[in-house]
Design a protein around this motif. Sequence first.
Motif, PDB file in Angstrom:
ATOM      1  N   UNK A 196       3.645   3.351   8.708  1.00 37.53           N
ATOM      2  CA  UNK A 196       2.890   3.515   8.075  1.00 37.53           C
ATOM      3  C   UNK A 196       1.129   3.006   8.026  1.00 37.53           C
ATOM      4  N   UNK A 197       0.347   3.523   7.381  1.00 41.47           N
ATOM      5  CA  UNK A 197      -0.405   3.581   7.150  1.00 41.47           C
ATOM      6  C   UNK A 197      -1.360   2.856   5.870  1.00 41.47           C
ATOM      7  N   UNK A 198      -2.409   2.464   5.685  1.00 42.21           N
ATOM      8  CA  UNK A 198      -3.138   1.661   4.244  1.00 42.21           C
ATOM      9  C   UNK A 198      -2.633   3.263   3.093  1.00 42.21           C
ATOM     10  N   UNK A 199      -3.093   4.140   3.233  1.00 42.52           N
ATOM     11  CA  UNK A 199      -2.356   5.057   2.155  1.00 42.52           C
ATOM     12  C   UNK A 199      -1.084   5.458   2.015  1.00 42.52           C
ATOM     13  N   UNK A 200      -0.064   5.678   3.309  1.00 47.50           N
ATOM     14  CA  UNK A 200       0.904   5.625   3.495  1.00 47.50           C
ATOM     15  C   UNK A 200       1.620   4.337   2.352  1.00 47.50           C
ATOM     16  N   UNK A 202       0.748   2.327   0.605  1.00 53.79           N
ATOM     17  CA  UNK A 202      -0.147   2.211  -1.020  1.00 53.79           C
ATOM     18  C   UNK A 202       0.900   3.536  -2.055  1.00 53.79           C
ATOM     19  N   UNK A 203       1.748   4.233  -1.685  1.00 54.73           N
ATOM     20  CA  UNK A 203       2.168   5.186  -1.919  1.00 54.73           C
ATOM     21  C   UNK A 203       3.277   4.807  -2.122  1.00 54.73           C
ATOM     22  N   UNK A 204       3.844   4.378  -1.050  1.00 58.99           N
ATOM     23  CA  UNK A 204       5.212   4.113  -1.207  1.00 58.99           C
ATOM     24  C   UNK A 204       5.765   3.063  -2.280  1.00 58.99           C
ATOM     25  N   UNK A 205       4.384   1.838  -2.478  1.00 62.28           N
ATOM     26  CA  UNK A 205       4.799   0.962  -3.354  1.00 62.28           C
ATOM     27  C   UNK A 205       4.805   1.629  -4.378  1.00 62.28           C
ATOM     28  N   UNK A 209       7.212   1.882  -7.400  1.00 69.58           N
ATOM     29  CA  UNK A 209       6.797   0.448  -9.119  1.00 69.58           C
ATOM     30  C   UNK A 209       6.724  -1.079  -8.371  1.00 69.58           C
ATOM     31  N   UNK A 210       5.734  -1.236  -7.503  1.00 69.43           N
ATOM     32  CA  UNK A 210       5.631  -2.412  -7.068  1.00 69.43           C
ATOM     33  C   UNK A 210       4.832  -2.964  -7.789  1.00 69.43           C
ATOM     34  N   UNK A 211       4.819  -4.462  -8.578  1.00 70.00           N
ATOM     35  CA  UNK A 211       4.859  -5.064  -9.424  1.00 70.00           C
ATOM     36  C   UNK A 211       2.728  -4.913  -8.729  1.00 70.00           C
ATOM     37  N   UNK A 212       2.413  -5.418  -7.568  1.00 64.85           N
ATOM     38  CA  UNK A 212       1.445  -5.322  -7.070  1.00 64.85           C
ATOM     39  C   UNK A 212       0.436  -7.040  -6.981  1.00 64.85           C
TER      40      UNK A 212
END
Length: 410
Positions: A196-200, A202-205, A209-212
């Motif tokens: 996982x990277x920051x971009x990956x 973020x895309x998975x979340x 449908x992660x609430x953030x």
Amino acid sequence: MQHATPPSATAPVAGVDWATDSNALCIIDGDGQVLRELVTAADTAGTRRLVEALDRHGVTKVAIERPDGPVVAALLAAGHTVVVIPPRQVRHLRARYGQAGNKHDRFDAFVLADVLRTDHRRLQPLHPDSPQTVVRSTTVRARTDLVETRVALCNQLRAHLRLVFPGAVGLFANLDAPISLAFLARFPSADAAAWLSHRRLAAWLAANRYSGRTPVAVLLGHLQDAPAGLGGEHGHAATATTLAYVHALVAVRDQITALEARIAEQLALHPDRLVFQSLPRAGTVRAAKLLAEVGDARGRFPTAASLAALAGAAPSTRQSGRHQVVTFRWACDKKLRDAVVDFAADSRRASPWAQTIYQRHRAAGKTHQHAVRILARAWLRVIWRCWQDHSPYNPALHGIRPHRRLPLAA
């Protein structure tokens, strides 16, 4: 309090010792002499033989150790008065008839019958709930069992992850939350999460449908700052265990959700629904749990004190000479106590009256658990009155009535 109608001096009574494979019956006369002993299979034919033997001897009152089951249903259907003597009491009552403490089904049936003969004035007849409430109780208790299973599985998964994948522990608010289980299903090991990277991430979340609630950078930092855990061949081997726990938790959560939908449907059709759903923060599941444990047989609890005692919200006083102590009531209906205490603990967030009682006893030095039990007893008086009157809880009416200081629950 209503008690079982006393048998006449010559009226025979009976005791039934229930077991998984057989039922032992003992019928005695008014002097305690055994008239008939019978052991039947725990099936329809055996139960029929048992009821026929009772009818032949003119028995109308039967003592048994449990309040439900096919034998109790058959006895009630045949018009017999059923008196329940709990197994714990039977265990102590054996000492009346010998010091050896011997245990035998036929002997226990005699003990039940003889206690009914001698102590009938102290025993209350069984008041069964309606079939509608019995079915609801089964559903509610099944959900409770599954919730306990979910908690146990979650604890096992957490202990496992601390050894093999520490970064997954504490990543999300709850380890058994859907987003957390989805993450572990996709990244079940430290090696998998290292991709996982920051971009990956973020895309998975976003795809899940992660609430953030927690920023991506914080989540990624948690994974990278955690201890390494197991990697390589050992980490790959541990993945199977991780996924086994994850799949088990997903299945249990799905079944809990299905049962909750069924509980909501059943509660909506029950005539006592408004009595319990009108309570502050009762909601659906909590109201159904209270209804399942209190029941709808009003004769079972002729007074609020009898309900409080069975729920373990009334103190137990022990006195000998000049020594007197008020202690926690251990002998009670644990399921009823859990339902009432759970409701009382949360009610103070919506009821100023409940919050006042709780804070007053906390200020007096009581622990949180003790103060909640005191509040539970106060609520049981209100619940009992609403329950007996078939009326919903009215906070406005409740608020204008003066509240007497209640005896403390141990």
